[in-house]
Design an enzyme around this catalytic site. Structure first.
Site, PDB file in Angstrom:
ATOM      1  N   TYR A   1      -9.144  -3.535 -11.583  1.00  0.00           N
ATOM      2  CA  TYR A   1      -9.087  -2.140 -11.156  1.00  0.00           C
ATOM      3  C   TYR A   1      -7.690  -1.558 -11.304  1.00  0.00           C
ATOM      4  O   TYR A   1      -7.532  -0.367 -11.634  1.00  0.00           O
ATOM      5  CB  TYR A   1      -9.615  -1.983  -9.730  1.00  0.00           C
TER       6      TYR A   1
ATOM      7  N   CYS B   1       0.821  -1.212   0.000  1.00  0.00           N
ATOM      8  CA  CYS B   1       0.000   0.000   0.000  1.00  0.00           C
ATOM      9  C   CYS B   1       0.853   1.259   0.000  1.00  0.00           C
ATOM     10  O   CYS B   1       0.668   2.153  -0.816  1.00  0.00           O
ATOM     11  CB  CYS B   1      -0.937  -0.003   1.209  1.00  0.00           C
TER      12      CYS B   1
ATOM     13  N   HIS C   1     -27.838  21.323  -2.257  1.00  0.00           N
ATOM     14  CA  HIS C   1     -27.908  21.826  -3.637  1.00  0.00           C
ATOM     15  C   HIS C   1     -27.055  23.082  -3.811  1.00  0.00           C
ATOM     16  O   HIS C   1     -27.010  23.915  -2.911  1.00  0.00           O
ATOM     17  CB  HIS C   1     -29.369  22.137  -3.979  1.00  0.00           C
TER      18      HIS C   1
ATOM     19  N   LYS D   1       0.096   5.353  -6.085  1.00  0.00           N
ATOM     20  CA  LYS D   1      -0.915   5.384  -7.140  1.00  0.00           C
ATOM     21  C   LYS D   1      -1.800   6.610  -7.004  1.00  0.00           C
ATOM     22  O   LYS D   1      -2.066   7.317  -7.982  1.00  0.00           O
ATOM     23  CB  LYS D   1      -1.763   4.117  -7.078  1.00  0.00           C
TER      24      LYS D   1
ATOM     25  N   CYS E   1      -1.404   1.757  -3.061  1.00  0.00           N
ATOM     26  CA  CYS E   1      -2.416   2.798  -2.873  1.00  0.00           C
ATOM     27  C   CYS E   1      -1.846   4.213  -2.832  1.00  0.00           C
ATOM     28  O   CYS E   1      -2.336   5.109  -3.509  1.00  0.00           O
ATOM     29  CB  CYS E   1      -3.183   2.578  -1.570  1.00  0.00           C
TER      30      CYS E   1
END
Length: 455
Positions: free
Chosen positions: A180, A45, A438, A53, A50
């Site tokens: 992935y 990782c 919103h 990346k 991770c």
């Protein structure tokens, strides 16, 4: 052998996220702990996965953003990406994180060994530096490694382990695989200016994920200029006179590239540890077989993380490590929770998911499916065609939300919050009761009133 004759209460093999968490927490509880790591602290990782990346994901977004900025009214040129400037900064950050791992482990008194460890017997660990130590408990946390297919010239390619260490960014690359990792690196390198071809032997990328989402992401990747081809795989690799690589496909299609990146899956890193000789069961894919408490068939030996091939995610390995310490050192038998685990795929845009796919849910019970596909405000204003996708999979009987899927910028951030509600057992009515924020993309998750399809 009594406890007083052991050198340690716990010996951890592997310095990745799971092993480090288990070792640190056990040491903080008063156990005598040692940990051996043959490469660098932090594991896949931090060093090869991770973290680097995601840093490359960040870097890769600025290229396409310059074109969008001009459409928003900014005066700016195209710019070029300087890999020689980025790479040293990347490695400096990885070294900083590695030092943090070492410091956090050493603070409660853990002994660290920079050596490869193998098992001599159920309580003895042998190190590559010639030392041996005994421990009441041994925890195998050796993670996984990339799988490279067996075909002519395969050694010319690289894997995700090496991609962060390239001397220069390739102008053209072939990425082999449809999972992935393959899709993430296709988007990353495309964003950095590399011409990306991706071959996947299956009919669609991202096998195991929601089918509707898989098709949506494939369309987005093609629209970004990635030459994505399914139903094709390499048959052989050849070195050209100019040093580049010629790849011959299963359909006889040929491509000449600067690099080939194998992203054809990962395997548990269990080879050569001596586990089978001790009676530890190893599965068909090389996974260490464990029970619900991460214990192997040998009572003193436990295993966590990717080497067990349960859910191969860093946060899951960390949870498994913590549950192991609760069970073994705190007298509180704890099973790691593998239900409703959220995850993100860092394509561009991202894909966040928690719970069941539409296909898995339908095989389980009658469902309602709610979807919203739309151009976000940020894209529609500059006439970009990229569409976001929001999807809820709902049980008809209980009205519980069984799965949530989001494809949009920031989907990884959004799914973490949605996962709290899904994990708690929220119903569609609970989602509907939340007032929309919103204008945001995320408001769509509470505005889908009518099912798109039902069983």
């Amino acid at each position: 052998m009594t406890m007083s004759t052991f050198d340690y209460d716990l010996f951890v093999i592997g310095g990745g996220s799971g092993g480090v968490r288990a070792g640190r927490v056990a040491a903080e509880s008063g156990a005598r702990v040692a940990l051996a790591e043959e490469f660098r602290m932090g594991g896949t990782c931090v060093i090869r996965g991770c973290v680097p990346k995601k840093l490359m994901v960040f870097a890769s977004k600025f290229g396409p953003a310059t074109g969008e900025a001009r459409d928003w009214g900014w005066e700016m040129g195209d710019g070029t990406f300087d890999w020689s400037k980025f790479r040293p900064n990347l490695h400096a950050e990885l070294s900083r994180l590695e030092n943090i791992y070492r410091t956090n482990l050493a603070r409660p008194g853990t002994d660290l060994y920079d050596a490869r460890a193998t098992l001599k017997d159920a309580h003895t660990v042998s190190l590559s530096n010639g030392q041996s130590y005994t421990a009441k408990h041994i925890l195998v946390a050796t993670g996984g490694r990339p799988f490279i297919p067996d075909l002519p010239g395969a050694e010319m390619g690289i894997t995700s382990n090496e991609v962060f260490n390239l001397d220069r960014l390739p102008k053209k690359i072939l990425i082999v695989g449809g999972g992935y990792i393959a899709c993430e690196f296709a988007c990353i390198l495309n964003g950095l200016g590399t011409h990306v071809t991706q071959w996947h032997r299956g009919p669609q990328v991202l096998r195991g994920f929601d089918d509707e989402v898989r098709g949506h992401i494939a369309e987005l990747m093609l629209a970004q200029g990635i030459d994505l081809r399914v139903g094709v795989s390499p048959r052989a690799l050849e070195r050209c006179d100019d040093g580049r690589i010629r790849v011959i496909g299963s359909d006889d299609h040929k491509v000449v590239v600067d690099e080939v990146l194998w992203a054809t899956g990962r395997k548990p890193n269990s080879d050569g540890l001596g586990l089978e000789d001790l009676g530890v069961e190893i599965g068909e894919r090389g996974e260490v077989v464990v029970d619900d408490y991460s214990q192997t068939a040998v009572p003193s030996i436990y295993a966590i993380g990717d080497v067990t091939d349960r859910i191969n995610l860093t946060p899951v390995a960390i949870r498994e490590g913590a549950a192991f310490v609760e069970t073994v050192f705190k007298g509180n038998p704890t099973k790691p929770d593998h239900e409703m685990v959220a995850s993100a795929v860092f394509t561009q845009p991202e894909y966040g998911t928690v719970g069941l796919t539409e296909e898995d849910a339908r095989a389980q019970e009658p469902i309602d499916v709610y979807t919203a596909t739309f151009r976000p405000m940020q894209k529609s204003f500059i006439d970009r065609q990229e569409k976001a996708l929001f999807k809820l999979v709902v049980s008809q009987e209980s009205q519980r939300v069984l799965g949530c899927h989001i494809v949009a910028d920031g989907a990884g951030e959004m799914i973490q919050l949605a996962a709290v509600a899904v994990k708690m057992g929220a119903t569609k009515a609970d989602f509907d009761a939340a007032v929309a924020v919103h204008p945001t993309m995320a408001e769509e998750i509470v505005l889908m009133k009518s099912p798109t399809r039902s069983d």
